[in-house]
Design a protein around this motif. Structure first.
Motif, PDB file in Angstrom:
ATOM      1  N   PHE A  34       0.855  -0.933  -0.094  1.00  0.00           N
ATOM      2  CA  PHE A  34       0.266  -0.092  -0.270  1.00  0.00           C
ATOM      3  C   PHE A  34       1.017   1.180   0.136  1.00  0.00           C
ATOM      4  CE2 PHE A  34      -4.379  -1.540   0.419  1.00  0.00           C
ATOM      5  CZ  PHE A  34      -4.523  -2.319   0.991  1.00  0.00           C
ATOM      6  N   SER A  35       2.337   1.263   0.006  1.00  0.00           N
ATOM      7  CA  SER A  35       2.859   2.033   0.082  1.00  0.00           C
ATOM      8  C   SER A  35       2.737   3.475  -1.259  1.00  0.00           C
ATOM      9  CB  SER A  35       4.625   2.343  -0.062  1.00  0.00           C
ATOM     10  OG  SER A  35       4.596   1.520  -1.448  1.00  0.00           O
ATOM     11  N   SER A  36       2.241   2.877  -2.514  1.00  0.00           N
ATOM     12  CA  SER A  36       1.933   3.952  -3.107  1.00  0.00           C
ATOM     13  C   SER A  36       0.535   4.715  -3.429  1.00  0.00           C
ATOM     14  CB  SER A  36       2.282   3.587  -5.211  1.00  0.00           C
ATOM     15  OG  SER A  36       1.435   2.264  -4.823  1.00  0.00           O
ATOM     16  N   PHE A  37      -0.297   4.272  -2.207  1.00  0.00           N
ATOM     17  CA  PHE A  37      -1.738   4.654  -1.956  1.00  0.00           C
ATOM     18  C   PHE A  37      -1.594   5.680  -1.029  1.00  0.00           C
ATOM     19  CE2 PHE A  37      -2.929   0.115  -3.094  1.00  0.00           C
ATOM     20  CZ  PHE A  37      -2.415   0.573  -4.727  1.00  0.00           C
ATOM     21  N   GLU A  38      -2.382   6.597  -1.507  1.00  0.00           N
ATOM     22  CA  GLU A  38      -3.140   8.153  -0.749  1.00  0.00           C
ATOM     23  C   GLU A  38      -3.156   7.269   0.884  1.00  0.00           C
ATOM     24  OE1 GLU A  38      -5.090  11.104  -2.279  1.00  0.00           O
ATOM     25  OE2 GLU A  38      -3.841  10.891  -3.963  1.00  0.00           O
ATOM     26  N   LYS A  39      -3.624   8.606   2.263  1.00  0.00           N
ATOM     27  CA  LYS A  39      -3.603   8.415   3.477  1.00  0.00           C
ATOM     28  C   LYS A  39      -5.126   8.170   3.001  1.00  0.00           C
ATOM     29  CE  LYS A  39      -0.435  10.730   5.989  1.00  0.00           C
ATOM     30  NZ  LYS A  39      -0.613  11.861   7.167  1.00  0.00           N
ATOM     31  N   GLY A  40      -5.956   7.238   3.505  1.00  0.00           N
ATOM     32  CA  GLY A  40      -7.472   6.992   3.416  1.00  0.00           C
ATOM     33  C   GLY A  40      -7.771   5.433   4.147  1.00  0.00           C
ATOM     34  N   VAL A  41      -8.860   5.034   3.586  1.00  0.00           N
ATOM     35  CA  VAL A  41      -9.860   3.636   3.908  1.00  0.00           C
ATOM     36  C   VAL A  41     -10.041   3.047   2.784  1.00  0.00           C
ATOM     37  CG1 VAL A  41     -11.292   2.025   5.554  1.00  0.00           C
ATOM     38  CG2 VAL A  41     -10.186   4.494   6.768  1.00  0.00           C
ATOM     39  N   TYR A  42      -9.128   1.640   2.837  1.00  0.00           N
ATOM     40  CA  TYR A  42      -9.438   1.058   1.782  1.00  0.00           C
ATOM     41  C   TYR A  42     -10.174  -0.534   2.047  1.00  0.00           C
ATOM     42  CZ  TYR A  42      -5.660   4.623  -0.035  1.00  0.00           C
ATOM     43  OH  TYR A  42      -5.677   5.400  -1.010  1.00  0.00           O
ATOM     44  N   TRP A  43     -10.478  -0.796   1.136  1.00  0.00           N
ATOM     45  CA  TRP A  43     -11.185  -2.306   1.243  1.00  0.00           C
ATOM     46  C   TRP A  43     -10.630  -3.249   0.891  1.00  0.00           C
ATOM     47  CZ3 TRP A  43     -14.458  -3.679   5.469  1.00  0.00           C
ATOM     48  CH2 TRP A  43     -14.896  -2.399   6.167  1.00  0.00           C
ATOM     49  N   VAL A  44      -9.884  -4.870   1.070  1.00  0.00           N
ATOM     50  CA  VAL A  44      -9.362  -5.910  -0.011  1.00  0.00           C
ATOM     51  C   VAL A  44     -10.485  -6.432   0.801  1.00  0.00           C
ATOM     52  CG1 VAL A  44      -7.337  -6.938  -0.053  1.00  0.00           C
ATOM     53  CG2 VAL A  44      -7.105  -4.704   0.981  1.00  0.00           C
ATOM     54  N   ARG A  45     -11.106  -7.224  -0.679  1.00  0.00           N
ATOM     55  CA  ARG A  45     -11.378  -8.774  -1.102  1.00  0.00           C
ATOM     56  C   ARG A  45     -10.563  -9.841  -1.629  1.00  0.00           C
ATOM     57  NH1 ARG A  45     -16.582  -8.466  -5.291  1.00  0.00           N
ATOM     58  NH2 ARG A  45     -16.367  -6.885  -3.644  1.00  0.00           N
ATOM     59  N   LYS A  50      -8.423 -22.249  -0.817  1.00  0.00           N
ATOM     60  CA  LYS A  50      -9.264 -23.046  -1.058  1.00  0.00           C
ATOM     61  C   LYS A  50     -10.494 -22.863  -1.003  1.00  0.00           C
ATOM     62  CE  LYS A  50      -6.692 -25.324   3.072  1.00  0.00           C
ATOM     63  NZ  LYS A  50      -6.504 -25.056   4.697  1.00  0.00           N
ATOM     64  N   GLY A  51     -11.011 -21.806  -1.310  1.00  0.00           N
ATOM     65  CA  GLY A  51     -12.023 -21.425  -2.349  1.00  0.00           C
ATOM     66  C   GLY A  51     -13.014 -20.484  -1.176  1.00  0.00           C
ATOM     67  N   ASN A  52     -11.985 -19.767   0.256  1.00  0.00           N
ATOM     68  CA  ASN A  52     -12.219 -18.827   1.335  1.00  0.00           C
ATOM     69  C   ASN A  52     -12.290 -17.245   1.007  1.00  0.00           C
ATOM     70  OD1 ASN A  52     -12.939 -21.432   2.909  1.00  0.00           O
ATOM     71  ND2 ASN A  52     -10.753 -21.185   3.477  1.00  0.00           N
ATOM     72  N   GLU A  53     -13.398 -16.970   1.251  1.00  0.00           N
ATOM     73  CA  GLU A  53     -12.991 -15.519   0.814  1.00  0.00           C
ATOM     74  C   GLU A  53     -13.795 -14.117   1.765  1.00  0.00           C
ATOM     75  OE1 GLU A  53     -16.189 -12.562  -2.260  1.00  0.00           O
ATOM     76  OE2 GLU A  53     -15.971 -14.276  -2.996  1.00  0.00           O
ATOM     77  N   SER A  54     -12.956 -13.611   1.938  1.00  0.00           N
ATOM     78  CA  SER A  54     -13.008 -12.078   2.517  1.00  0.00           C
ATOM     79  C   SER A  54     -12.975 -11.247   2.715  1.00  0.00           C
ATOM     80  CB  SER A  54     -12.267 -12.729   4.300  1.00  0.00           C
ATOM     81  OG  SER A  54     -10.901 -12.771   4.010  1.00  0.00           O
ATOM     82  N   THR A  55     -13.166  -9.984   3.434  1.00  0.00           N
ATOM     83  CA  THR A  55     -12.788  -8.947   2.736  1.00  0.00           C
ATOM     84  C   THR A  55     -13.013  -8.301   4.557  1.00  0.00           C
ATOM     85  OG1 THR A  55     -15.449  -8.957   0.802  1.00  0.00           O
ATOM     86  CG2 THR A  55     -14.269  -6.233   2.523  1.00  0.00           C
ATOM     87  N   LYS A  56     -11.325  -7.899   4.417  1.00  0.00           N
ATOM     88  CA  LYS A  56     -10.545  -6.517   5.193  1.00  0.00           C
ATOM     89  C   LYS A  56     -10.391  -5.222   4.855  1.00  0.00           C
ATOM     90  CE  LYS A  56      -9.848 -10.598   6.985  1.00  0.00           C
ATOM     91  NZ  LYS A  56     -10.404 -11.152   7.654  1.00  0.00           N
ATOM     92  N   LYS A  57     -10.699  -4.187   5.753  1.00  0.00           N
ATOM     93  CA  LYS A  57     -10.472  -3.222   5.933  1.00  0.00           C
ATOM     94  C   LYS A  57      -9.116  -2.755   6.060  1.00  0.00           C
ATOM     95  CE  LYS A  57     -12.697   0.903   8.251  1.00  0.00           C
ATOM     96  NZ  LYS A  57     -13.764   1.277   9.402  1.00  0.00           N
ATOM     97  N   VAL A  58      -8.339  -2.173   5.569  1.00  0.00           N
ATOM     98  CA  VAL A  58      -7.548  -1.299   6.004  1.00  0.00           C
ATOM     99  C   VAL A  58      -7.455   0.166   5.702  1.00  0.00           C
ATOM    100  CG1 VAL A  58      -4.834  -0.827   4.395  1.00  0.00           C
ATOM    101  CG2 VAL A  58      -5.644  -3.504   4.689  1.00  0.00           C
ATOM    102  N   ILE A  59      -6.871   0.179   6.802  1.00  0.00           N
ATOM    103  CA  ILE A  59      -6.870   2.011   7.091  1.00  0.00           C
ATOM    104  C   ILE A  59      -5.328   2.252   7.040  1.00  0.00           C
ATOM    105  CG2 ILE A  59      -6.847   3.691   9.055  1.00  0.00           C
ATOM    106  CD1 ILE A  59      -8.662   2.439  10.138  1.00  0.00           C
ATOM    107  N   LYS A  60      -4.845   3.407   5.921  1.00  0.00           N
ATOM    108  CA  LYS A  60      -3.623   4.087   6.075  1.00  0.00           C
ATOM    109  C   LYS A  60      -3.608   5.844   6.540  1.00  0.00           C
ATOM    110  CE  LYS A  60       0.562   4.514   2.524  1.00  0.00           C
ATOM    111  NZ  LYS A  60       0.237   5.343   1.180  1.00  0.00           N
ATOM    112  N   ASN A  61      -2.222   5.990   7.443  1.00  0.00           N
ATOM    113  CA  ASN A  61      -2.473   6.818   8.167  1.00  0.00           C
ATOM    114  C   ASN A  61      -1.188   7.634   7.243  1.00  0.00           C
ATOM    115  OD1 ASN A  61      -4.747   6.253   9.996  1.00  0.00           O
ATOM    116  ND2 ASN A  61      -3.291   5.558  11.165  1.00  0.00           N
TER     117      ASN A  61
END
Length: 61
Positions: A34-45, A50-61
């Motif tokens: 995430f080093s090239s991204f601006e500060k903010g809130v991002y979602w990663v799916r 194994k076919g497991n799917e999840s969504t994670k919230k990432v906050i870059k300060n």
């Protein structure tokens, strides 16, 4: 620098802004940088081998 390191290989990841706008998508990786991204809130799916799917919230300060 923010890096998201996975203990397993991701089959697919999709990265979104909070607004829902697609930023990036990729296949077969163990690390998301995430080093090239601006500060903010991002979602990663993620989908693992194994076919497991999840969504994670990432906050870059």
């Amino acid at each position: 620098m923010i890096k998201m390191i996975c203990l397993f290989t991701l089959i697919l990841y999709v990265l979104f802004y909070t607004s829902g706008q697609l930023i990036n998508a990729s296949k077969e990786t163990r690390q998301l940088d995430f080093s090239s991204f601006e500060k903010g809130v991002y979602w990663v799916r993620i989908l693992d081998k194994k076919g497991n799917e999840s969504t994670k919230k990432v906050i870059k300060n």
